[in-house]
Enzyme design. Sequence first.
Site, PDB file in Angstrom:
ATOM      1  N   ASP A   7      -4.447  -9.572  -8.556  1.00  0.00           N
ATOM      2  CA  ASP A   7      -4.768  -8.589  -9.603  1.00  0.00           C
ATOM      3  C   ASP A   7      -3.602  -7.801 -10.195  1.00  0.00           C
ATOM      4  O   ASP A   7      -3.252  -7.930 -11.371  1.00  0.00           O
ATOM      5  CB  ASP A   7      -5.863  -7.631  -9.099  1.00  0.00           C
ATOM      6  N   GLU A  42       0.832  -1.210   0.000  1.00  0.00           N
ATOM      7  CA  GLU A  42       0.000   0.000   0.000  1.00  0.00           C
ATOM      8  C   GLU A  42       0.859   1.250   0.000  1.00  0.00           C
ATOM      9  O   GLU A  42       0.551   2.229  -0.678  1.00  0.00           O
ATOM     10  CB  GLU A  42      -0.956   0.020   1.211  1.00  0.00           C
ATOM     11  N   GLU A  62     -12.374   0.314  -9.445  1.00  0.00           N
ATOM     12  CA  GLU A  62     -11.998  -0.566 -10.547  1.00  0.00           C
ATOM     13  C   GLU A  62     -12.994  -0.571 -11.696  1.00  0.00           C
ATOM     14  O   GLU A  62     -12.616  -0.616 -12.868  1.00  0.00           O
ATOM     15  CB  GLU A  62     -11.780  -2.005 -10.052  1.00  0.00           C
ATOM     16  N   GLU A 113     -18.571  -6.329  -2.401  1.00  0.00           N
ATOM     17  CA  GLU A 113     -17.187  -6.830  -2.332  1.00  0.00           C
ATOM     18  C   GLU A 113     -17.055  -8.230  -2.928  1.00  0.00           C
ATOM     19  O   GLU A 113     -16.031  -8.576  -3.481  1.00  0.00           O
ATOM     20  CB  GLU A 113     -16.689  -6.845  -0.884  1.00  0.00           C
TER      21      GLU A 113
HETATM   22  C1  DMJ Z   1      -6.381   0.408  -5.095  1.00  0.00           C
HETATM   23  O1  DMJ Z   1      -5.659   0.807  -3.980  1.00  0.00           O
HETATM   24  C2  DMJ Z   1      -5.479  -0.169  -6.125  1.00  0.00           C
HETATM   25  O2  DMJ Z   1      -6.134  -0.100  -7.342  1.00  0.00           O
HETATM   26  C3  DMJ Z   1      -5.060  -1.581  -5.838  1.00  0.00           C
HETATM   27  O3  DMJ Z   1      -4.313  -2.173  -6.861  1.00  0.00           O
HETATM   28  C4  DMJ Z   1      -6.227  -2.476  -5.532  1.00  0.00           C
HETATM   29  N1  DMJ Z   1      -7.425  -1.751  -5.401  1.00  0.00           N
HETATM   30  C5  DMJ Z   1      -7.437  -0.563  -4.649  1.00  0.00           C
HETATM   31  C6  DMJ Z   1      -8.793   0.096  -4.698  1.00  0.00           C
HETATM   32  O4  DMJ Z   1      -9.835  -0.790  -4.742  1.00  0.00           O
END
Ligand code: DMJ
Length: 949
Positions: free
Chosen positions: A310, A146, A422, A404
Amino acid sequence: MSEAGGRGCGSPVPQRAPWSLVAATAAICLVSATSVWTVGAEPMSREEKQKLGNQVLEMFDHAYGNYMEHAYPADELMPLTCRGRVRGQEPSRGDVDDALGKFSLTLIDSLDTLVVLNKTKEFEDAVRKVLRDVNLDNDVVVSVFETNIRVLGGLLGGHSLAIMLKEKGEYMQWYNDELLQMAKQLGYKLLPAFNTTSGLPYPRINLKFGIRKPEARTGTETDTCTACAGTLILEFAALSRFTGATIFELQVRKIRLKDYERPAQLEYARKALDFLWEKRQRSSNLVGVTINIHTGDWVRKDSGVGAGIDSYYEYLLKAYVLLGDDSFLERFNTHYDAIMRYISQPPLLLDVHIHKPMLNARTWMDALLAFFPGLQVLKGDIRPAIETHEMLYQVIKKHNFLPEAFTTDFRVHWAQHPLRPEFAESTYFLYKATGDPYYLEVGKTLIENLNKYARVPCGFAAMKDVRTGSHEDRMDSFFLAEMFKYLYLLFADKEDIIFDIEDYIFTTEAHLLPLWLSTTNQSISKKNTTSEYTELDDSNFDWTCPNTQILFPNDPLYAQSIREPLKNVVDKSCPRGIIRVEESFRSGAKPPLRARDFMATNPEHLEILKKMGVSLIHLKDGRVQLVQHAIQAASSIDAEDGLRFMQEMIELSSQQQKEQQLPPRAVQIVSHPFFGRVVLTAGPAQFGLDLSKHKETRGFVASSKPYNGCSELTNPEAVMGKIALIQRGQCMFAEKARNIQNAGAIGGIVIDDNEGSSSDTAPLFQMAGDGKDTDDIKIPMLFLFSKEGSIILDAIREYEEVEVLLSDKAKDRDPEMENEEQPSSENDSQNQSAEQISSSSQEVDLVDQESSEENSLNSHPESLSPADMDNAASISPSEQTSNPTENHETANLNGECTDLDNQLQEQSETEEDSNPNVSWGKKVQPIDSILADWNEDIEAFEMMEKDEL
Ligand code: DMJ
């Protein structure tokens, strides 16, 4: 036709300039709305687009303005209580708090959004604030992932646009790479995380003390998620190329701090990516969700494109774009092939097991996978992108937001929605690819829903439950970093943005990195932004594969024709994952026994169970327990059937319990100055008016006297025709209900007497009856935890007259009130009210993701028992289960309510399998552990078959 144009879609893009894929997307943009769209969805006028763009700007102002006014310098805004979220001062929310490093997260994450939204003055001001106020050396343990994507990415995005503005000559003339210096400082702070033999980073680091020091309070973790380890290369490469400090792209083993400035041999972020690639399951080419950072063993062997994986895939493709290294593209294409072969079941994307990729790992999807259609656009595979996006949009239309997690038949699995961006991201990229105004209409719906359901006086609040419309006191920084950027860009024409967006690549947090970095010599320590700019020549990219200049002009209805067959996919759904298993059986072969058909009294079924290695144990209390030992199955195929059967049984059981549990309810404050914008999650009652079957109850609130409502009220005139507030405790819930009903109340809200309790930290609470007939109770009764209750109590103190709506789902705001309070009129009274409330009230939210998951597993707790010594999962058939209502009532005799989870826990500690009526408390094996057990079984089989592991 050139070589590239001649290749089939999905085949590797041939080597060319490293930005070709982005340029391919850019080329797609060139053929979009203006020139192509002639029929199909109505084109949107420039005026309408501008109106929507302005609406996005106003919404951003509302979110950002309230953050700056009420939360800054805290990391995030708590939009219900209108204050900053300071780590350590709020109850811990677990991992999600690891994004908070006391470094004004939201401000940093918003920097480049300000420029995209043409708020240059505000940007200049924000940069000054970051330089003046932000400390990156706090004694806080943060998530490496993060911090990298939000803070390092945010600083780099800010720097990228600061130098762009400086070059233009009007703004930021004073800027001298200060943000870049901060990014460099932060980059150094993250490096010790990579000190593992595998090169995979530790998931957490202490900003002040790193990993090893005793004060660090971290460094004992063994696992990390694939995305956590594989989403670093864009930021590290950019840092390296911006600064010339090759350390961020390059790595030395046993690195020492003073070595940092020296060029080194191996690459940090790259090594982590290399390691993940090496560890892919070789026969399926898929990666698992979590990996041991020391041994490299997969800890969770399920694989999808959403949570946990992802952005690993995203960064492989984008690393190719930015770094021009073919190996990243080859890896991406190999994985993509596997994803399309196993995970993609159009329009669904379903997780599978990496060793048995034909076996679905679950029957639900998570919201994070909504980014994938956008990535498919970048890849150039438009058809499945359109299909998945359409499916997701229909889920959104059903629930207003993407929950979610949702099942293959589109029911809510995890009900919360933290305003994730997203889907907006994919909508933007699909619009760019197709020019289809349909995607503008989609964006318009997103805007409307945000304003209607998430907007509160002090910002935008995450949805705690998309079914009830209740809120959570949370506005994540990615909402500002991503959501507004993508929505604004969706409606913007080229002239609405002060720079060329196509000169940049989006990181996973939507931070902008300039594509000229791809041609920057790593040894150049500093980019001279005025003289070394490499202009991109779009004409080079006419023949990238697939070329949408060929695709779409010939068939402007292309996207619509793909969507058309899917238009009822959500309404007329059937569980695809299960169909797939059935389809996979050879013709003529007998289909395997399905959990839903199983009957414990059918001898044929018992025979099949035996073949699958599943044994049936009759428990003393009359229930039966199923235990699978894969090695006792007749064959590996039977063992696999057994695993699937057990998995289905768990899900069936979970689903049945969910259906038997009462869903949460909503208390919506509708009077001034809330006007329906504050929605509190309430626990239901098993007696009284059922709000799901009747119209909502609306009324002013009044406190009852005595406040506990345990005797005849002494203030009937005050509660007559109103909704009575009563404190929990002293007597049964039903008794309270009767007393307020007798006094003339039209409804009741019981407020928890445990000070500080909150649905943030406690599971959903149901009020049970008193074990007697409760048909005499006709009014609706709802339960609020103390923190939610205090929002109402504070509102009464402040405004005296407080009107609320009790319902199963929050209602749209009163149109009359709407007129008074247009979203655009962010007036002082709103802020004031929220602020005043914040003086004593606290967080408001509901059951969190973990507890939702636990509830779903606990749904038939009597049907689950502890794993046996062989680590097998066990479950009893649903026909044997007892009625949870009876359980509630039984429990109710001991206490006044049914707190399902506490009850579960207590009973699991005290009871044996003896009383079928009080069987909620059977110790439940967590789902992860059950899945892990199954995986063990699969592995055991594969060992036997001498398969590669
Ligand atoms: C974001 O912080 C980024 O896109 C991350 O890769 C995953 N998704 C969150 C928001 O949903």
